[in-house]
Scaffold this motif. Sequence first.
Motif, PDB file in Angstrom:
ATOM      1  N   VAL A  11       0.838  -1.206   0.000  1.00 43.88           N
ATOM      2  CA  VAL A  11       0.000   0.000   0.000  1.00 43.88           C
ATOM      3  C   VAL A  11       0.869   1.251   0.000  1.00 43.88           C
TER       4      VAL A  11
ATOM      5  N   PHE B 276       2.371   1.704  -3.442  1.00 38.95           N
ATOM      6  CA  PHE B 276       1.321   2.152  -4.346  1.00 38.95           C
ATOM      7  C   PHE B 276       1.060   3.648  -4.157  1.00 38.95           C
ATOM      8  N   GLY B 277       0.986   4.087  -2.899  1.00 40.85           N
ATOM      9  CA  GLY B 277       0.796   5.510  -2.620  1.00 40.85           C
ATOM     10  C   GLY B 277       1.948   6.349  -3.116  1.00 40.85           C
TER      11      GLY B 277
ATOM     12  N   PRO C  67      -5.036  -1.382  -9.594  1.00 41.82           N
ATOM     13  CA  PRO C  67      -5.678  -1.652  -8.293  1.00 41.82           C
ATOM     14  C   PRO C  67      -5.493  -3.095  -7.838  1.00 41.82           C
TER      15      PRO C  67
ATOM     16  N   LEU D 199      -3.515  -3.353  -4.697  1.00 41.81           N
ATOM     17  CA  LEU D 199      -4.258  -3.138  -3.454  1.00 41.81           C
ATOM     18  C   LEU D 199      -5.068  -4.379  -3.095  1.00 41.81           C
TER      19      LEU D 199
ATOM     20  N   ALA E  35      -2.685  -6.779  -1.501  1.00 40.57           N
ATOM     21  CA  ALA E  35      -2.411  -6.341  -0.128  1.00 40.57           C
ATOM     22  C   ALA E  35      -3.565  -6.721   0.799  1.00 40.57           C
ATOM     23  N   ALA E  36      -4.792  -6.500   0.357  1.00 41.44           N
ATOM     24  CA  ALA E  36      -5.964  -6.868   1.160  1.00 41.44           C
ATOM     25  C   ALA E  36      -6.016  -8.377   1.363  1.00 41.44           C
TER      26      ALA E  36
ATOM     27  N   ALA F 252     -10.613  -6.805  -7.495  1.00 40.68           N
ATOM     28  CA  ALA F 252      -9.531  -5.878  -7.852  1.00 40.68           C
ATOM     29  C   ALA F 252      -8.916  -6.240  -9.202  1.00 40.68           C
TER      30      ALA F 252
ATOM     31  N   THR G 134      -8.927  -3.919 -12.624  1.00 31.70           N
ATOM     32  CA  THR G 134      -7.668  -3.642 -13.313  1.00 31.70           C
ATOM     33  C   THR G 134      -7.774  -3.926 -14.804  1.00 31.70           C
TER      34      THR G 134
END
Length: 357
Positions: free
Chosen positions: A156, A159-160, A175, A178, A181-182, A205, A209
Amino acid sequence: MPYVSSSWVRLPVMLAGAASFVLLGTGAANAHVKWFCAFDVAGQPRGLEQVLCTDFELLTGLALVCLMFGCLAEGTPLGTAILNALDRATAAVRDNSALIVRAVVGFFLVSLWNLGGIILTPELKTDIAWIPWLQLAMAAGLLWKRTLPLTAAGIVFLFGLAVWNYGAFHLADYPVFLGVAAFLALTAFDRTLFGQRPIDVVRIAAAITLMWASVEKWAYPHWTDPLIAAKPAMTMGASPELFMQAAGVIEFTLAFALIWTPLVRRASAIILTAVFVSAILEFGKVDAIGHSGIIAVLIAIAADDARVPATRRDVVLTPVYYASALMLFLGVYYFAHGVLYGSTYGIGAGMRGLPVI
Protein backbone atom coordinates in the motif's frame (compact mmCIF):
# COMPACT_ATOMS: atom_id res chain seq x y z
CA MET A 1 -30.31 0.23 -41.84
CA PRO A 2 -26.99 1.17 -40.14
CA TYR A 3 -23.85 0.86 -42.20
CA VAL A 4 -21.75 -2.23 -41.55
CA SER A 5 -18.18 -2.05 -42.80
CA SER A 6 -17.07 -4.65 -45.32
CA SER A 7 -14.46 -5.90 -42.88
CA TRP A 8 -17.27 -6.99 -40.56
CA VAL A 9 -18.04 -9.80 -43.00
CA ARG A 10 -14.79 -11.36 -41.82
CA LEU A 11 -15.92 -11.29 -38.18
CA PRO A 12 -14.96 -14.89 -37.30
CA VAL A 13 -11.49 -14.34 -38.69
CA MET A 14 -11.14 -11.03 -36.88
CA LEU A 15 -12.23 -12.52 -33.58
CA ALA A 16 -9.78 -15.36 -34.03
CA GLY A 17 -7.09 -12.81 -34.81
CA ALA A 18 -7.97 -10.78 -31.74
CA ALA A 19 -7.83 -13.88 -29.60
CA SER A 20 -4.45 -14.77 -31.10
CA PHE A 21 -3.34 -11.20 -30.47
CA VAL A 22 -4.25 -11.55 -26.82
CA LEU A 23 -2.71 -15.00 -26.45
CA LEU A 24 0.54 -13.78 -27.94
CA GLY A 25 0.63 -11.17 -25.22
CA THR A 26 0.72 -8.06 -27.39
CA GLY A 27 -2.59 -6.87 -26.01
CA ALA A 28 -3.51 -9.13 -23.12
CA ALA A 29 -3.18 -6.23 -20.74
CA ASN A 30 -2.36 -2.59 -21.32
CA ALA A 31 0.68 -2.94 -19.07
CA HIS A 32 2.38 -4.82 -21.90
CA VAL A 33 2.19 -1.74 -24.05
CA LYS A 34 3.45 0.54 -21.30
CA TRP A 35 6.35 -1.77 -20.58
CA PHE A 36 7.49 -2.19 -24.19
CA CYS A 37 6.21 0.79 -26.22
CA ALA A 38 6.14 4.56 -25.92
CA PHE A 39 2.98 5.95 -24.32
CA ASP A 40 1.58 9.23 -23.07
CA VAL A 41 -1.12 8.98 -20.40
CA ALA A 42 -1.77 12.72 -20.62
CA GLY A 43 -2.18 12.59 -24.40
CA GLN A 44 -5.47 13.13 -26.19
CA PRO A 45 -7.50 9.90 -26.25
CA ARG A 46 -9.61 8.91 -29.21
CA GLY A 47 -13.04 10.54 -29.02
CA LEU A 48 -15.90 8.43 -27.70
CA GLU A 49 -17.84 9.01 -30.90
CA GLN A 50 -15.01 7.15 -32.69
CA VAL A 51 -14.87 4.36 -30.12
CA LEU A 52 -18.62 3.71 -30.02
CA CYS A 53 -19.05 2.81 -33.67
CA THR A 54 -21.18 0.11 -35.30
CA ASP A 55 -18.38 -2.45 -35.23
CA PHE A 56 -17.88 -1.84 -31.51
CA GLU A 57 -21.59 -2.37 -30.83
CA LEU A 58 -21.62 -5.59 -32.82
CA LEU A 59 -18.53 -6.90 -31.06
CA THR A 60 -19.90 -6.14 -27.60
CA GLY A 61 -23.22 -7.69 -28.60
CA LEU A 62 -21.48 -10.89 -29.63
CA ALA A 63 -19.46 -10.92 -26.40
CA LEU A 64 -22.67 -10.49 -24.44
CA VAL A 65 -24.25 -13.47 -26.21
CA CYS A 66 -21.24 -15.59 -25.21
CA LEU A 67 -21.57 -14.47 -21.58
CA MET A 68 -25.27 -15.25 -21.50
CA PHE A 69 -24.69 -18.66 -23.07
CA GLY A 70 -22.08 -19.51 -20.42
CA CYS A 71 -24.37 -18.34 -17.65
CA LEU A 72 -27.29 -20.32 -19.07
CA ALA A 73 -25.17 -23.46 -19.40
CA GLU A 74 -24.11 -23.16 -15.78
CA GLY A 75 -27.57 -24.08 -14.55
CA THR A 76 -27.68 -27.31 -16.55
CA PRO A 77 -26.38 -30.80 -15.66
CA LEU A 78 -23.48 -30.16 -18.04
CA GLY A 79 -22.52 -27.02 -16.19
CA THR A 80 -22.67 -28.81 -12.86
CA ALA A 81 -20.51 -31.62 -14.24
CA ILE A 82 -17.92 -29.12 -15.47
CA LEU A 83 -17.81 -27.42 -12.06
CA ASN A 84 -17.43 -30.78 -10.32
CA ALA A 85 -14.59 -31.67 -12.68
CA LEU A 86 -12.90 -28.33 -12.00
CA ASP A 87 -13.24 -28.92 -8.26
CA ARG A 88 -11.49 -32.29 -8.55
CA ALA A 89 -8.76 -31.01 -10.89
CA THR A 90 -7.91 -27.97 -8.77
CA ALA A 91 -8.22 -29.48 -5.27
CA ALA A 92 -4.48 -29.34 -4.55
CA VAL A 93 -4.22 -25.76 -5.77
CA ARG A 94 -7.28 -24.73 -3.77
CA ASP A 95 -5.88 -26.20 -0.54
CA ASN A 96 -2.65 -24.23 -1.04
CA SER A 97 -3.90 -21.13 -2.85
CA ALA A 98 -2.83 -18.70 -0.12
CA LEU A 99 0.63 -20.29 -0.01
CA ILE A 100 0.91 -20.08 -3.81
CA VAL A 101 0.02 -16.39 -3.81
CA ARG A 102 2.54 -15.72 -1.02
CA ALA A 103 5.30 -17.62 -2.85
CA VAL A 104 4.70 -15.91 -6.19
CA VAL A 105 4.42 -12.43 -4.64
CA GLY A 106 7.68 -13.21 -2.83
CA PHE A 107 9.29 -14.07 -6.18
CA PHE A 108 7.91 -10.82 -7.58
CA LEU A 109 9.33 -8.69 -4.75
CA VAL A 110 12.74 -10.38 -4.81
CA SER A 111 12.86 -9.83 -8.59
CA LEU A 112 12.11 -6.13 -8.11
CA TRP A 113 14.92 -5.96 -5.56
CA ASN A 114 17.26 -7.61 -8.05
CA LEU A 115 16.28 -5.32 -10.93
CA GLY A 116 16.32 -2.16 -8.82
CA GLY A 117 14.89 1.25 -9.64
CA ILE A 118 11.26 0.03 -9.96
CA ILE A 119 8.14 0.78 -7.94
CA LEU A 120 5.89 -2.30 -8.23
CA THR A 121 5.67 -2.39 -12.04
CA PRO A 122 8.28 -1.97 -14.82
CA GLU A 123 7.34 1.47 -16.17
CA LEU A 124 7.28 3.07 -12.69
CA LYS A 125 10.93 4.05 -12.30
CA THR A 126 12.60 5.47 -9.21
CA ASP A 127 16.10 6.46 -8.14
CA ILE A 128 15.39 6.11 -4.40
CA ALA A 129 18.08 3.70 -3.22
CA TRP A 130 16.21 2.17 -0.27
CA ILE A 131 13.10 1.07 -2.21
CA PRO A 132 14.66 -2.18 -3.51
CA TRP A 133 15.70 -3.05 0.04
CA LEU A 134 12.20 -2.35 1.30
CA GLN A 135 10.89 -4.74 -1.34
CA LEU A 136 13.35 -7.41 -0.21
CA ALA A 137 12.19 -6.94 3.40
CA MET A 138 8.57 -7.21 2.23
CA ALA A 139 9.43 -10.50 0.54
CA ALA A 140 10.86 -11.79 3.83
CA GLY A 141 7.61 -10.79 5.55
CA LEU A 142 5.77 -13.32 3.40
CA LEU A 143 7.54 -16.21 5.15
CA TRP A 144 5.39 -15.97 8.28
CA LYS A 145 1.65 -15.52 8.59
CA ARG A 146 1.96 -12.99 11.41
CA THR A 147 4.14 -10.68 9.28
CA LEU A 148 1.84 -10.72 6.23
CA PRO A 149 0.19 -7.43 7.33
CA LEU A 150 3.61 -5.74 7.20
CA THR A 151 4.09 -6.83 3.60
CA ALA A 152 0.54 -5.70 2.82
CA ALA A 153 1.28 -2.31 4.38
CA GLY A 154 4.46 -2.08 2.28
CA ILE A 155 2.50 -2.71 -0.92
CA VAL A 156 0.00 0.00 0.00
CA PHE A 157 2.86 2.40 0.83
CA LEU A 158 4.60 1.75 -2.50
CA PHE A 159 1.32 2.15 -4.35
CA GLY A 160 0.80 5.51 -2.62
CA LEU A 161 4.36 6.57 -3.46
CA ALA A 162 3.73 5.69 -7.10
CA VAL A 163 0.52 7.73 -7.06
CA TRP A 164 2.48 10.66 -5.64
CA ASN A 165 5.11 10.41 -8.39
CA TYR A 166 3.01 9.36 -11.38
CA GLY A 167 -0.53 10.45 -10.56
CA ALA A 168 -3.73 8.66 -9.63
CA PHE A 169 -4.84 8.26 -13.25
CA HIS A 170 -1.72 6.30 -14.17
CA LEU A 171 -2.05 4.04 -11.12
CA ALA A 172 -5.69 3.34 -11.97
CA ASP A 173 -4.14 0.63 -14.14
CA TYR A 174 -3.03 -1.30 -11.05
CA PRO A 175 -5.68 -1.65 -8.29
CA VAL A 176 -4.82 -5.36 -8.32
CA PHE A 177 -1.86 -4.46 -6.07
CA LEU A 178 -4.26 -3.14 -3.45
CA GLY A 179 -6.29 -6.32 -3.88
CA VAL A 180 -3.20 -8.43 -3.22
CA ALA A 181 -2.41 -6.34 -0.13
CA ALA A 182 -5.96 -6.87 1.16
CA PHE A 183 -5.70 -10.60 0.42
CA LEU A 184 -2.51 -10.89 2.48
CA ALA A 185 -3.84 -8.87 5.42
CA LEU A 186 -7.21 -10.64 5.52
CA THR A 187 -5.49 -14.02 5.27
CA ALA A 188 -3.24 -13.15 8.19
CA PHE A 189 -6.16 -12.23 10.40
CA ASP A 190 -8.55 -14.89 9.05
CA ARG A 191 -11.09 -12.16 8.40
CA THR A 192 -13.43 -11.05 5.64
CA LEU A 193 -14.00 -7.54 4.28
CA PHE A 194 -17.68 -6.66 4.62
CA GLY A 195 -18.49 -10.31 4.09
CA GLN A 196 -16.12 -10.70 1.11
CA ARG A 197 -13.50 -13.43 1.46
CA PRO A 198 -9.85 -12.58 0.69
CA ILE A 199 -10.09 -14.32 -2.69
CA ASP A 200 -13.24 -12.34 -3.51
CA VAL A 201 -11.54 -9.02 -2.72
CA VAL A 202 -8.53 -9.71 -4.94
CA ARG A 203 -10.79 -11.13 -7.66
CA ILE A 204 -12.77 -7.88 -7.81
CA ALA A 205 -9.53 -5.88 -7.85
CA ALA A 206 -8.20 -7.97 -10.75
CA ALA A 207 -11.46 -7.48 -12.68
CA ILE A 208 -11.31 -3.70 -12.20
CA THR A 209 -7.67 -3.64 -13.31
CA LEU A 210 -8.35 -5.49 -16.55
CA MET A 211 -11.57 -3.63 -17.39
CA TRP A 212 -9.74 -0.32 -17.03
CA ALA A 213 -6.87 -1.60 -19.19
CA SER A 214 -9.31 -2.61 -21.93
CA VAL A 215 -10.64 0.94 -22.13
CA GLU A 216 -7.11 2.14 -22.87
CA LYS A 217 -7.02 -0.16 -25.90
CA TRP A 218 -10.01 1.75 -27.29
CA ALA A 219 -8.80 5.17 -26.19
CA TYR A 220 -5.17 4.76 -27.32
CA PRO A 221 -5.03 2.06 -30.01
CA HIS A 222 -1.99 3.77 -31.56
CA TRP A 223 0.15 2.83 -28.56
CA THR A 224 0.22 -0.70 -29.98
CA ASP A 225 1.10 0.34 -33.54
CA PRO A 226 4.79 -0.64 -33.19
CA LEU A 227 3.82 -4.15 -32.07
CA ILE A 228 1.32 -4.58 -34.92
CA ALA A 229 3.86 -3.20 -37.39
CA ALA A 230 6.42 -5.74 -36.18
CA LYS A 231 3.90 -8.60 -36.41
CA PRO A 232 1.35 -7.63 -39.09
CA ALA A 233 0.17 -11.22 -39.57
CA MET A 234 -1.46 -11.20 -36.13
CA THR A 235 -4.36 -9.06 -37.42
CA MET A 236 -5.28 -11.83 -39.92
CA GLY A 237 -6.44 -9.31 -42.50
CA ALA A 238 -8.42 -7.03 -40.18
CA SER A 239 -7.62 -3.35 -39.97
CA PRO A 240 -5.52 -2.38 -36.92
CA GLU A 241 -8.41 -0.24 -35.67
CA LEU A 242 -10.96 -3.04 -35.75
CA PHE A 243 -8.40 -5.46 -34.40
CA MET A 244 -7.75 -3.31 -31.33
CA GLN A 245 -11.48 -2.89 -30.78
CA ALA A 246 -11.90 -6.67 -30.78
CA ALA A 247 -8.90 -7.19 -28.47
CA GLY A 248 -10.33 -4.65 -26.02
CA VAL A 249 -13.77 -6.26 -26.09
CA ILE A 250 -12.27 -9.70 -25.42
CA GLU A 251 -10.29 -8.38 -22.46
CA PHE A 252 -13.20 -6.39 -21.05
CA THR A 253 -15.54 -9.38 -21.33
CA LEU A 254 -13.09 -11.77 -19.65
CA ALA A 255 -12.49 -9.20 -16.89
CA PHE A 256 -16.23 -8.69 -16.34
CA ALA A 257 -16.66 -12.47 -16.21
CA LEU A 258 -14.39 -12.55 -13.13
CA ILE A 259 -17.17 -10.92 -11.11
CA TRP A 260 -19.99 -13.02 -12.56
CA THR A 261 -21.27 -16.55 -11.85
CA PRO A 262 -18.96 -19.35 -10.60
CA LEU A 263 -18.47 -21.31 -13.82
CA VAL A 264 -18.15 -18.16 -15.93
CA ARG A 265 -15.54 -16.58 -13.65
CA ARG A 266 -13.53 -19.78 -13.29
CA ALA A 267 -13.49 -20.29 -17.05
CA SER A 268 -12.42 -16.67 -17.48
CA ALA A 269 -9.62 -17.10 -14.94
CA ILE A 270 -8.33 -20.14 -16.81
CA ILE A 271 -8.37 -18.29 -20.15
CA LEU A 272 -6.68 -15.23 -18.67
CA THR A 273 -4.02 -17.41 -17.04
CA ALA A 274 -3.27 -18.90 -20.46
CA VAL A 275 -3.16 -15.36 -21.86
CA PHE A 276 -0.56 -14.14 -19.39
CA VAL A 277 1.55 -17.30 -19.50
CA SER A 278 1.57 -17.15 -23.32
CA ALA A 279 2.67 -13.53 -23.10
CA ILE A 280 5.77 -14.57 -21.17
CA LEU A 281 6.89 -16.68 -24.12
CA GLU A 282 6.64 -13.59 -26.33
CA PHE A 283 8.07 -10.92 -24.04
CA GLY A 284 10.38 -12.77 -21.67
CA LYS A 285 11.69 -11.96 -18.21
CA VAL A 286 10.18 -8.51 -17.71
CA ASP A 287 6.73 -9.81 -18.52
CA ALA A 288 7.21 -12.87 -16.29
CA ILE A 289 8.10 -10.66 -13.35
CA GLY A 290 5.49 -7.98 -13.98
CA HIS A 291 2.56 -10.36 -14.35
CA SER A 292 3.58 -13.06 -11.87
CA GLY A 293 1.30 -11.70 -9.16
CA ILE A 294 -1.86 -11.54 -11.25
CA ILE A 295 -1.14 -15.02 -12.66
CA ALA A 296 -1.06 -16.41 -9.11
CA VAL A 297 -4.31 -14.63 -8.30
CA LEU A 298 -6.00 -15.99 -11.44
CA ILE A 299 -4.90 -19.53 -10.59
CA ALA A 300 -6.42 -19.13 -7.13
CA ILE A 301 -9.67 -17.83 -8.68
CA ALA A 302 -9.81 -20.78 -11.07
CA ALA A 303 -9.48 -23.15 -8.11
CA ASP A 304 -12.07 -21.42 -5.90
CA ASP A 305 -14.98 -23.82 -5.37
CA ALA A 306 -17.44 -21.42 -3.76
CA ARG A 307 -20.80 -21.73 -5.52
CA VAL A 308 -23.99 -19.74 -5.63
CA PRO A 309 -26.16 -21.65 -8.12
CA ALA A 310 -26.76 -19.69 -11.32
CA THR A 311 -30.39 -18.95 -12.12
CA ARG A 312 -32.38 -17.67 -15.07
CA ARG A 313 -32.39 -14.31 -13.30
CA ASP A 314 -28.60 -14.19 -13.70
CA VAL A 315 -28.98 -14.78 -17.44
CA VAL A 316 -31.57 -12.00 -17.72
CA LEU A 317 -29.44 -9.59 -15.69
CA THR A 318 -26.24 -10.26 -17.63
CA PRO A 319 -26.95 -7.60 -20.32
CA VAL A 320 -27.92 -5.05 -17.66
CA TYR A 321 -24.78 -5.45 -15.58
CA TYR A 322 -22.47 -5.82 -18.58
CA ALA A 323 -23.80 -2.68 -20.24
CA SER A 324 -23.67 -0.81 -16.93
CA ALA A 325 -20.04 -1.83 -16.35
CA LEU A 326 -19.12 -0.87 -19.91
CA MET A 327 -20.71 2.58 -19.65
CA LEU A 328 -19.28 3.11 -16.16
CA PHE A 329 -15.68 2.39 -17.13
CA LEU A 330 -15.87 4.35 -20.37
CA GLY A 331 -17.55 7.28 -18.63
CA VAL A 332 -15.21 7.37 -15.64
CA TYR A 333 -12.11 6.97 -17.81
CA TYR A 334 -12.97 9.82 -20.16
CA PHE A 335 -14.39 12.07 -17.45
CA ALA A 336 -11.38 11.59 -15.17
CA HIS A 337 -8.97 12.15 -18.05
CA GLY A 338 -10.79 15.33 -19.01
CA VAL A 339 -10.72 16.65 -15.45
CA LEU A 340 -7.06 15.82 -14.86
CA TYR A 341 -5.61 16.63 -18.29
CA GLY A 342 -8.19 18.93 -19.83
CA SER A 343 -8.93 16.65 -22.78
CA THR A 344 -12.70 16.44 -22.99
CA TYR A 345 -12.91 16.02 -26.75
CA GLY A 346 -15.61 13.63 -27.83
CA ILE A 347 -17.28 13.11 -24.43
CA GLY A 348 -20.58 14.76 -25.24
CA ALA A 349 -20.94 13.29 -28.68
CA GLY A 350 -19.67 9.93 -27.55
CA MET A 351 -22.03 9.62 -24.61
CA ARG A 352 -24.97 10.31 -26.89
CA GLY A 353 -23.77 7.41 -29.00
CA LEU A 354 -23.46 4.84 -26.22
CA PRO A 355 -24.62 1.43 -27.40
CA VAL A 356 -27.94 0.12 -26.13
CA ILE A 357 -27.51 -3.55 -25.26
